[in-house]
Write a protein that holds these residues in place. Structure first.
Motif, PDB file in Angstrom:
ATOM      1  N   LEU A 102     -89.333  -3.102   9.175  1.00  0.00           N
ATOM      2  CA  LEU A 102     -88.414  -3.955   9.131  1.00  0.00           C
ATOM      3  C   LEU A 102     -88.239  -4.991   8.824  1.00  0.00           C
ATOM      4  CD1 LEU A 102     -88.564  -4.513  13.441  1.00  0.00           C
ATOM      5  CD2 LEU A 102     -86.922  -2.438  11.351  1.00  0.00           C
ATOM      6  N   SER A 103     -86.879  -5.168   8.240  1.00  0.00           N
ATOM      7  CA  SER A 103     -86.155  -6.725   7.348  1.00  0.00           C
ATOM      8  C   SER A 103     -86.859  -8.170   8.541  1.00  0.00           C
ATOM      9  CB  SER A 103     -84.750  -6.785   6.675  1.00  0.00           C
ATOM     10  OG  SER A 103     -84.179  -7.131   8.725  1.00  0.00           O
ATOM     11  N   GLU A 104     -87.272  -9.220   8.187  1.00  0.00           N
ATOM     12  CA  GLU A 104     -87.510 -10.394   9.034  1.00  0.00           C
ATOM     13  C   GLU A 104     -85.569 -10.531   9.707  1.00  0.00           C
ATOM     14  OE1 GLU A 104     -88.703 -14.236   7.232  1.00  0.00           O
ATOM     15  OE2 GLU A 104     -89.808 -12.927   5.972  1.00  0.00           O
ATOM     16  N   GLU A 105     -84.913 -10.205   9.520  1.00  0.00           N
ATOM     17  CA  GLU A 105     -83.832 -10.639  10.402  1.00  0.00           C
ATOM     18  C   GLU A 105     -83.922  -9.270  11.579  1.00  0.00           C
ATOM     19  OE1 GLU A 105     -78.499 -10.922  10.012  1.00  0.00           O
ATOM     20  OE2 GLU A 105     -80.130 -10.511   7.988  1.00  0.00           O
ATOM     21  N   GLU A 106     -84.123  -8.313  10.948  1.00  0.00           N
ATOM     22  CA  GLU A 106     -84.001  -7.158  12.266  1.00  0.00           C
ATOM     23  C   GLU A 106     -85.329  -7.434  12.794  1.00  0.00           C
ATOM     24  OE1 GLU A 106     -82.246  -3.956  13.705  1.00  0.00           O
ATOM     25  OE2 GLU A 106     -81.344  -5.078  11.895  1.00  0.00           O
ATOM     26  N   ARG A 107     -86.488  -8.386  12.547  1.00  0.00           N
ATOM     27  CA  ARG A 107     -87.325  -8.118  13.206  1.00  0.00           C
ATOM     28  C   ARG A 107     -87.592  -8.773  13.541  1.00  0.00           C
ATOM     29  NH1 ARG A 107     -92.308  -9.233   9.484  1.00  0.00           N
ATOM     30  NH2 ARG A 107     -91.686  -7.578   8.988  1.00  0.00           N
ATOM     31  N   ALA A 108     -87.096 -10.131  13.451  1.00  0.00           N
ATOM     32  CA  ALA A 108     -86.804 -11.432  14.740  1.00  0.00           C
ATOM     33  C   ALA A 108     -85.741 -10.468  15.671  1.00  0.00           C
ATOM     34  CB  ALA A 108     -85.856 -12.384  13.762  1.00  0.00           C
ATOM     35  N   LYS A 109     -84.353  -9.751  15.626  1.00  0.00           N
ATOM     36  CA  LYS A 109     -83.954  -9.773  16.498  1.00  0.00           C
ATOM     37  C   LYS A 109     -84.350  -8.107  17.581  1.00  0.00           C
ATOM     38  CE  LYS A 109     -79.946  -8.044  14.890  1.00  0.00           C
ATOM     39  NZ  LYS A 109     -78.727  -7.461  14.373  1.00  0.00           N
ATOM     40  N   ARG A 110     -85.145  -7.640  16.857  1.00  0.00           N
ATOM     41  CA  ARG A 110     -85.648  -6.972  18.217  1.00  0.00           C
ATOM     42  C   ARG A 110     -87.081  -6.877  18.375  1.00  0.00           C
ATOM     43  NH1 ARG A 110     -83.948  -1.396  17.059  1.00  0.00           N
ATOM     44  NH2 ARG A 110     -82.549  -1.518  15.136  1.00  0.00           N
ATOM     45  N   VAL A 111     -87.659  -7.705  18.178  1.00  0.00           N
ATOM     46  CA  VAL A 111     -89.021  -7.881  18.830  1.00  0.00           C
ATOM     47  C   VAL A 111     -89.016  -9.267  19.580  1.00  0.00           C
ATOM     48  CG1 VAL A 111     -91.582  -9.043  18.384  1.00  0.00           C
ATOM     49  CG2 VAL A 111     -90.472  -7.606  17.059  1.00  0.00           C
ATOM     50  N   ARG A 112     -88.984  -8.661  21.285  1.00  0.00           N
ATOM     51  CA  ARG A 112     -88.829  -9.441  22.456  1.00  0.00           C
ATOM     52  C   ARG A 112     -89.950 -10.024  23.282  1.00  0.00           C
ATOM     53  NH1 ARG A 112     -88.790  -6.728  27.299  1.00  0.00           N
ATOM     54  NH2 ARG A 112     -88.204  -4.173  26.718  1.00  0.00           N
ATOM     55  N   VAL A 113     -90.771  -9.205  22.731  1.00  0.00           N
ATOM     56  CA  VAL A 113     -92.543 -10.504  23.028  1.00  0.00           C
ATOM     57  C   VAL A 113     -93.639  -9.835  21.914  1.00  0.00           C
ATOM     58  CG1 VAL A 113     -94.118  -9.601  24.716  1.00  0.00           C
ATOM     59  CG2 VAL A 113     -92.301  -9.578  25.629  1.00  0.00           C
ATOM     60  N   ASP A 114     -94.494 -11.258  21.437  1.00  0.00           N
ATOM     61  CA  ASP A 114     -95.066 -11.146  20.975  1.00  0.00           C
ATOM     62  C   ASP A 114     -96.155 -11.403  20.971  1.00  0.00           C
ATOM     63  OD1 ASP A 114     -97.419 -10.204  18.249  1.00  0.00           O
ATOM     64  OD2 ASP A 114     -95.849 -11.788  17.061  1.00  0.00           O
ATOM     65  N   THR A 115     -97.377 -11.597  21.379  1.00  0.00           N
ATOM     66  CA  THR A 115     -98.322 -11.834  22.039  1.00  0.00           C
ATOM     67  C   THR A 115     -99.586 -12.568  21.744  1.00  0.00           C
ATOM     68  OG1 THR A 115     -99.866 -10.465  23.227  1.00  0.00           O
ATOM     69  CG2 THR A 115     -97.615 -12.178  24.321  1.00  0.00           C
ATOM     70  N   GLY A 116     -99.592 -11.474  20.040  1.00  0.00           N
ATOM     71  CA  GLY A 116    -100.394 -11.774  19.597  1.00  0.00           C
ATOM     72  C   GLY A 116    -102.030 -10.645  19.739  1.00  0.00           C
ATOM     73  N   ALA A 117    -101.443  -9.960  20.604  1.00  0.00           N
ATOM     74  CA  ALA A 117    -102.514  -8.445  21.039  1.00  0.00           C
ATOM     75  C   ALA A 117    -101.288  -7.524  21.954  1.00  0.00           C
ATOM     76  CB  ALA A 117    -102.845  -9.415  22.904  1.00  0.00           C
ATOM     77  N   MET A 118    -100.441  -7.929  22.630  1.00  0.00           N
ATOM     78  CA  MET A 118     -99.162  -7.261  22.504  1.00  0.00           C
ATOM     79  C   MET A 118     -98.024  -6.994  22.208  1.00  0.00           C
ATOM     80  SD  MET A 118     -98.089  -6.518  26.934  1.00  0.00           S
ATOM     81  CE  MET A 118    -100.033  -5.757  27.626  1.00  0.00           C
ATOM     82  N   MET A 119     -97.010  -6.337  21.872  1.00  0.00           N
ATOM     83  CA  MET A 119     -95.656  -6.574  21.475  1.00  0.00           C
ATOM     84  C   MET A 119     -94.643  -5.320  21.944  1.00  0.00           C
ATOM     85  SD  MET A 119     -94.716  -6.416  16.603  1.00  0.00           S
ATOM     86  CE  MET A 119     -95.668  -7.563  16.706  1.00  0.00           C
ATOM     87  N   VAL A 120     -93.384  -6.005  22.113  1.00  0.00           N
ATOM     88  CA  VAL A 120     -92.393  -4.802  22.656  1.00  0.00           C
ATOM     89  C   VAL A 120     -91.012  -5.387  21.164  1.00  0.00           C
ATOM     90  CG1 VAL A 120     -90.791  -4.228  24.318  1.00  0.00           C
ATOM     91  CG2 VAL A 120     -93.241  -4.719  25.060  1.00  0.00           C
ATOM     92  N   ALA A 121     -90.907  -3.874  20.564  1.00  0.00           N
ATOM     93  CA  ALA A 121     -89.574  -4.310  20.109  1.00  0.00           C
ATOM     94  C   ALA A 121     -88.565  -3.308  20.375  1.00  0.00           C
ATOM     95  CB  ALA A 121     -90.156  -3.888  18.668  1.00  0.00           C
ATOM     96  N   ASP A 122     -87.295  -3.865  20.995  1.00  0.00           N
ATOM     97  CA  ASP A 122     -85.928  -3.545  21.083  1.00  0.00           C
ATOM     98  C   ASP A 122     -86.056  -1.679  19.740  1.00  0.00           C
ATOM     99  OD1 ASP A 122     -86.059  -4.583  23.814  1.00  0.00           O
ATOM    100  OD2 ASP A 122     -84.920  -5.688  22.836  1.00  0.00           O
ATOM    101  N   GLY A 123     -85.458  -0.553  20.983  1.00  0.00           N
ATOM    102  CA  GLY A 123     -85.371   0.416  20.128  1.00  0.00           C
ATOM    103  C   GLY A 123     -86.651   1.042  19.056  1.00  0.00           C
ATOM    104  N   VAL A 124     -87.369   0.447  18.821  1.00  0.00           N
ATOM    105  CA  VAL A 124     -89.065   0.641  18.049  1.00  0.00           C
ATOM    106  C   VAL A 124     -90.073   0.754  18.605  1.00  0.00           C
ATOM    107  CG1 VAL A 124     -90.777   0.335  15.917  1.00  0.00           C
ATOM    108  CG2 VAL A 124     -87.967  -1.225  16.411  1.00  0.00           C
TER     109      VAL A 124
END
Length: 425
Positions: free
Chosen positions: A287-309
């Motif tokens: 993803l582009s940095e802009e798209e990544r910032a928009k989609r990633v709503r949880v990032d703990t370093g050990a767990m990540m949730v990205a909307d639509g991904v």
């Protein structure tokens, strides 16, 4: 006058309320699941969870609500005396399970505490006073939104609606004059209830702010079709006279990770236990940095949730070498949302060790590259070797022929490590 009001302790707690230390044990487990390694060495004493690194979380005397209501105080630096800077928040277990209240606090106010200490945008977003989501005149640390309700689809819709409303930025002029702390001000945003009876509330440093709450109501947020409650938390830090970035506490986090060629910490490979940490899942890295910032709503370093991904979990992938050493890759695995939920529950219940679950490998690995990308894997929770630290789960099997060979054969160190092998010197 101290910036935070002091209150008298009530004599009794409601009968159905957990004792302070029992609830803090749930908070500790949730923090560890959210950011593995962060609670290592932390102790439960009195009414507090105390980290050896100088931060603490305490349960305050209940001020309002029923037995499922908990008032928590976060203290980023207990060395500041006599008036220790802190911020407060209250959470309610909306089911008989108090773990939900602990999780709700950790993922909102707790995430802001971790981000305040870590300062790498791993746990919450940061925005300056000029940012489109910032609060004019203040530096903001803003958590993701957490939802609880009867319908999962509505939970997600209301989460998105609350974040899209950009509440704190839009109503900033109604409350910034009342931010009293010279250190940091805690702001809780709440939106919840039944269709036709939704409540909107802004709390500043633990107190309901009537003007800001009314201004939030005037934003006319969409209503859910079933009971839903959504909340997020923000820390607002005053800007120093000499620059745009506020100072951070002298305390720090201690989260563990493997050093390696892909590690951003600049460390060298351990000759005996070489390892590589892959910073992002392949799908997120594309993803582009802009798209990544928009989609990633949880990032703990050990767990990540990205909307639509997708939902991703960081795990260990061990590769045995011919000389007896093992190279460990910290990689990302795609898992279903229910798997993430089960892992968090098992961390709370101490039943994660030995538990097996499935996922898909979401990184290219060393010399095998993209040939193993998207390979199905079986993972297993590992024994807890140190009190308070939940180790990464480990890849133990794969139905993918090449990845199965990677896991089970012994490989030449030069082939796997190449120029990164410390023993070559």
């Amino acid at each position: 006058m101290p910036w935070i009001r002091r209150r008298a302790r009530k004599a009794e707690q409601p009968d159905d309320r957990l004792p302070d230390l029992e609830f803090l044990a749930l908070v500790k487990a949730s923090l560890e699941a959210f950011a593995p390694g962060v609670t290592e060495g932390a102790e439960l004493k009195g009414n507090s969870l105390l980290s050896p690194h100088g931060w603490a979380v305490a349960v305050a005397p209940p001020q309002h609500g029923g037995g499922r209501h908990y008032d928590l105080v976060a203290l980023p630096d207990v060395s500041v005396q006599p008036d220790v800077p802190c911020f407060t928040d209250c959470v309610v277990a909306m089911s008989p399970d108090p773990r939900e209240a602990a999780d709700s606090w950790v993922q909102t106010a707790g995430a802001c505490l971790l981000e305040l200490l870590d300062q790498r945008k791993r746990f919450a977003d940061q925005a300056g006073p000029e940012h489109e989501r910032g609060v004019p005149g203040w530096h903001s640390i803003i958590s993701g939104a957490v939802a609880f309700g009867l319908d999962t689809t509505e939970n997600r819709r209301m989460q998105g609606a609350l974040l899209d409303a950009n509440v704190l930025h839009r109503i900033a002029d109604t409350f910034t004059a009342d931010l009293e702390s010279p250190f940091f001000n805690g702001v809780r945003v709440f939106y919840g209830g039944q269709p036709g009876a939704m409540e909107m509330e802004i709390r500043i440093n633990g107190e309901r702010h009537e003007t800001a709450s009314a201004a939030m109501t005037a934003l006319n947020l969409p209503e859910p079709t079933a009971f839903t409650a959504v909340r997020y938390y923000g820390l607002l830090l005053p800007l120093p006279a000499e620059g745009p970035v506020p100072s951070s506490p002298t305390t720090s986090l201690d989260t563990h990770h493997a050093h390696g060629a892909e590690c951003c910490c600049g460390g060298e490979l351990d000759p005996e236990h070489p390892g590589f940490e892959l910073p992002l899942p392949h799908l997120v890295a594309e993803l582009s940095e802009e798209e990544r910032a928009k989609r990633v709503r949880v990032d703990t370093g050990a767990m990540m949730v990205a909307d639509g991904v997708g939902n991703f979990l960081k795990v260990r992938l061990p590769i045995p070498l011919e000389n007896g050493r093992t190279v460990v890759y910290l990689v990302w695995i795609y898992v279903k949302a229910r798997v993430i939920e089960e892992i968090v529950a098992r961390v709370h219940d101490d039943t994660l060790p030995g538990h097996r679950f499935e996922g898909l490998l979401c990184n290219a690995i060393g010399p095998w590259g993209e040939e193993v990308l998207r390979a199905p894997v079986v993972l297993e929770g590992q024994p807890i070797k140190k009190e308070g630290r939940v180790p990464y789960c480990e890849v133990v099997e794969s139905a993918h022929p090449l990845l199965a060979k990677v896991l089970n054969d012994r490989w030449p160190a030069e082939f796997v490590l190449g120029k990164h092998d410390p023993e070559r010197a």
